[in-house]
Structures are given as structure tokens and as C-alpha cells.
Motif scaffolding. Structure first.
Motif, PDB file in Angstrom:
ATOM      1  N   GLU A 286      -1.226   8.410   5.743  1.00  0.00           N
ATOM      2  CA  GLU A 286      -1.523   9.425   6.755  1.00  0.00           C
ATOM      3  C   GLU A 286      -3.019   9.703   6.893  1.00  0.00           C
ATOM      4  N   PRO A 287      -3.800   9.757   5.792  1.00  0.00           N
ATOM      5  CA  PRO A 287      -5.252   9.942   5.956  1.00  0.00           C
ATOM      6  C   PRO A 287      -5.912   8.823   6.760  1.00  0.00           C
ATOM      7  N   THR A 288      -5.382   7.610   6.622  1.00  0.00           N
ATOM      8  CA  THR A 288      -5.922   6.476   7.384  1.00  0.00           C
ATOM      9  C   THR A 288      -5.622   6.650   8.870  1.00  0.00           C
ATOM     10  N   VAL A 289      -4.419   7.150   9.167  1.00  0.00           N
ATOM     11  CA  VAL A 289      -4.063   7.412  10.566  1.00  0.00           C
ATOM     12  C   VAL A 289      -5.005   8.458  11.149  1.00  0.00           C
ATOM     13  N   LYS A 290      -5.267   9.535  10.383  1.00  0.00           N
ATOM     14  CA  LYS A 290      -6.172  10.585  10.846  1.00  0.00           C
ATOM     15  C   LYS A 290      -7.556  10.025  11.138  1.00  0.00           C
ATOM     16  N   MET A 291      -7.994   9.086  10.297  1.00  0.00           N
ATOM     17  CA  MET A 291      -9.303   8.457  10.490  1.00  0.00           C
ATOM     18  C   MET A 291      -9.328   7.680  11.808  1.00  0.00           C
ATOM     19  N   HIS A 292      -8.244   6.932  12.084  1.00  0.00           N
ATOM     20  CA  HIS A 292      -8.179   6.156  13.325  1.00  0.00           C
ATOM     21  C   HIS A 292      -8.106   7.067  14.548  1.00  0.00           C
TER      22      HIS A 292
ATOM     23  N   LEU B 165       0.753   2.636   7.394  1.00  0.00           N
ATOM     24  CA  LEU B 165      -0.555   3.164   7.024  1.00  0.00           C
ATOM     25  C   LEU B 165      -0.381   4.511   6.331  1.00  0.00           C
TER      26      LEU B 165
ATOM     27  N   ARG C 297      -6.282  -2.019  15.659  1.00  0.00           N
ATOM     28  CA  ARG C 297      -5.545  -0.947  14.998  1.00  0.00           C
ATOM     29  C   ARG C 297      -5.676   0.366  15.757  1.00  0.00           C
ATOM     30  N   GLU C 298      -6.877   0.637  16.270  1.00  0.00           N
ATOM     31  CA  GLU C 298      -7.070   1.858  17.060  1.00  0.00           C
ATOM     32  C   GLU C 298      -6.229   1.824  18.326  1.00  0.00           C
TER      33      GLU C 298
ATOM     34  N   GLY D  69       2.028   6.571  10.803  1.00  0.00           N
ATOM     35  CA  GLY D  69       1.832   5.911   9.516  1.00  0.00           C
ATOM     36  C   GLY D  69       3.019   5.062   9.122  1.00  0.00           C
TER      37      GLY D  69
ATOM     38  N   ASN E  40       1.174  12.040  13.176  1.00  0.00           N
ATOM     39  CA  ASN E  40       0.440  11.146  12.275  1.00  0.00           C
ATOM     40  C   ASN E  40       1.368  10.506  11.249  1.00  0.00           C
TER      41      ASN E  40
END
Length: 217
Positions: free
Chosen positions: A185-191, A183, A160-161, A178, A174
Motif C-alpha cells: 500500500e505505501p508503494t501505491v501511495k507513492m505512485h 504492490l 506502473r503509474e 495494491g 489504495n
């Protein structure tokens, strides 16, 4: 009558090849070389629109080779257009030093392979025959680079990364990443944060530069 049959057999066994490149010297060099190959008939054009027109006008070619960086290509998107116009027959890429990301995209799109402009012409006819016959050709140096990049990327980034990194390299925000990967958007920021940390950089721009330096994309 036997002579007529022989001529027909020669025509049936001749491979019709279209080469598109915006560098006149390269086109002339390739055409000059291939004109001396008895079982290959070559046509050349200077850009992707001219290649698509030639395919539509003369019917599918046994093999089409398109330069990766010529007008109209828009990266590997032009490969997809050429494949569509060529009616399912092989289309390959001409280029000089493609990064692993491009090699992966070419193969994923169904490209017949990659011919490097930096190598000798002596194997070109055999490469053309191989791809026209349904083979998928990659020079040995690209095979090694591709394997090394896959090993490095596999050890460093999660799948995923790696996907997020690839979209970062395309300049996507982002929100757009997403949508593309389904995904939040917060999950994208995490990645993105994880990618930056693993690459030892502080922002997304530096991450893309570092990834390219390490040939991860």
C-alpha cells in the motif's frame, strides 16, 4: 439439382450477424440497411441478456456486435461474456466516441473491433465481412487517437503509474490497487502521488478528471 446446389452455396456463404443495442431507431436503421446486403443475415436484440440468449439458442454467430452502453454490459465486461457465449467467434463493439482506455480494453479482451455509430453506413457491410473473417477493425480516427494517447501517456507516465491511474479511474482504493497490482500500500501511495504531480493536480479525483480531459484514460 444445380439450383439446389446454388442455394446451398449461398447459405454457406451468408454471414449470420447478431446486433444488440437498446436504441430501437439504431437497430431498425442497421437492420434495414443490412437486409439489403445479400450475403449478410442479421438478427437484432435490445440488450446483452437477450444477445446471450440468442447466441445460446441459435448457436454461435459469425459476428456479434454489442452496444457498449446498453443494459447488462457493465462496460467492456459484457464483451467478455458475449465472447464466451459465442464460442470463439468474433464479437465487436458498437459505440459513439470511446476514450483510448476503452479502445485498449476492447482490443486486450480479444474484441473483433469497434464500429462507430457516428460514421456513415456505407462501409458497414465491409467492416462486418472483415471482422467476421478474423480481422480486427478500428476506424482510422480511433487508430490515430489511440496512437496519440499512447505517445502522450508514454512520455508522461511510467507503465506502473498508468496502471495505477487506470485503477483510480475505476474508483478503487489504495488497498484494492495494491492487491490488483501486487504492490504494498505505501508503494501505491507513492505512485498516486507521482501521478498527481505529473498531471499537476492535488488529489486522486482531480487526477482522474485531468487524465480523462487529456484522453490518457
Amino acid at each position: 439439382m444445380p439450383k439446389a446446389e446454388t442455394m446451398n452455396e449461398q447459405q454457406e456463404n451468408t454471414l449470420r450477424v447478431l446486433i444488440a443495442d437498446d436504441h430501437a431507431m439504431i437497430l431498425e436503421m442497421l437492420e434495414m440497411y443490412l437486409t439489403g446486403v445479400p450475403d449478410i443475415e442479421v438478427e437484432t436484440v435490445p440488450d446483452l441478456p437477450a444477445a446471450l440468449e440468442a447466441i445460446d439458442r441459435h448457436g454461435p454467430f459469425d459476428l456479434v456486435l454489442v452496444d457498449l452502453d446498453m443494459p447488462g454490459m457493465d462496460g467492456v465486461a459484457g464483451l467478455g461474456k458475449a465472447l464466451e457465449h459465442n464460442g470463439g467467434k468474433p464479437v465487436g463493439i458498437l459505440t459513439s466516441n470511446p476514450p483510448p482506455r476503452v479502445v485498449e480494453e476492447v482490443m486486450a479482451l480479444g474484441g473483433a473491433g469497434i464500429v462507430l455509430k457516428t460514421t456513415s453506413l456505407k462501409n458497414l457491410a465491409n467492416e462486418i465481412r472483415f471482422m467476421a473473417g478474423g480481422g480486427r477493425y478500428l476506424p482510422i480516427e480511433l487508430v490515430k487517437t489511440r496512437q496519440q494517447a499512447q505517445e502522450d501517456q508514454g512520455a508522461l507516465l511510467s507503465r506502473r503509474e498508468s496502471e495505477v491511474l487506470g485503477l483510480l479511474a475505476e474508483g478503487k482504493l489504495n488497498r484494492e490497487i495494491g492487491v490488483a497490482l501486487n504492490l504494498a500500500e505505501p508503494t501505491v501511495k507513492m505512485h498516486v502521488k507521482a501521478v498527481c504531480k505529473k498531471l499537476g493536480v492535488s488529489n486522486r479525483t482531480q487526477a482522474v478528471i485531468a487524465a480523462r480531459d487529456r484522453k490518457l484514460i
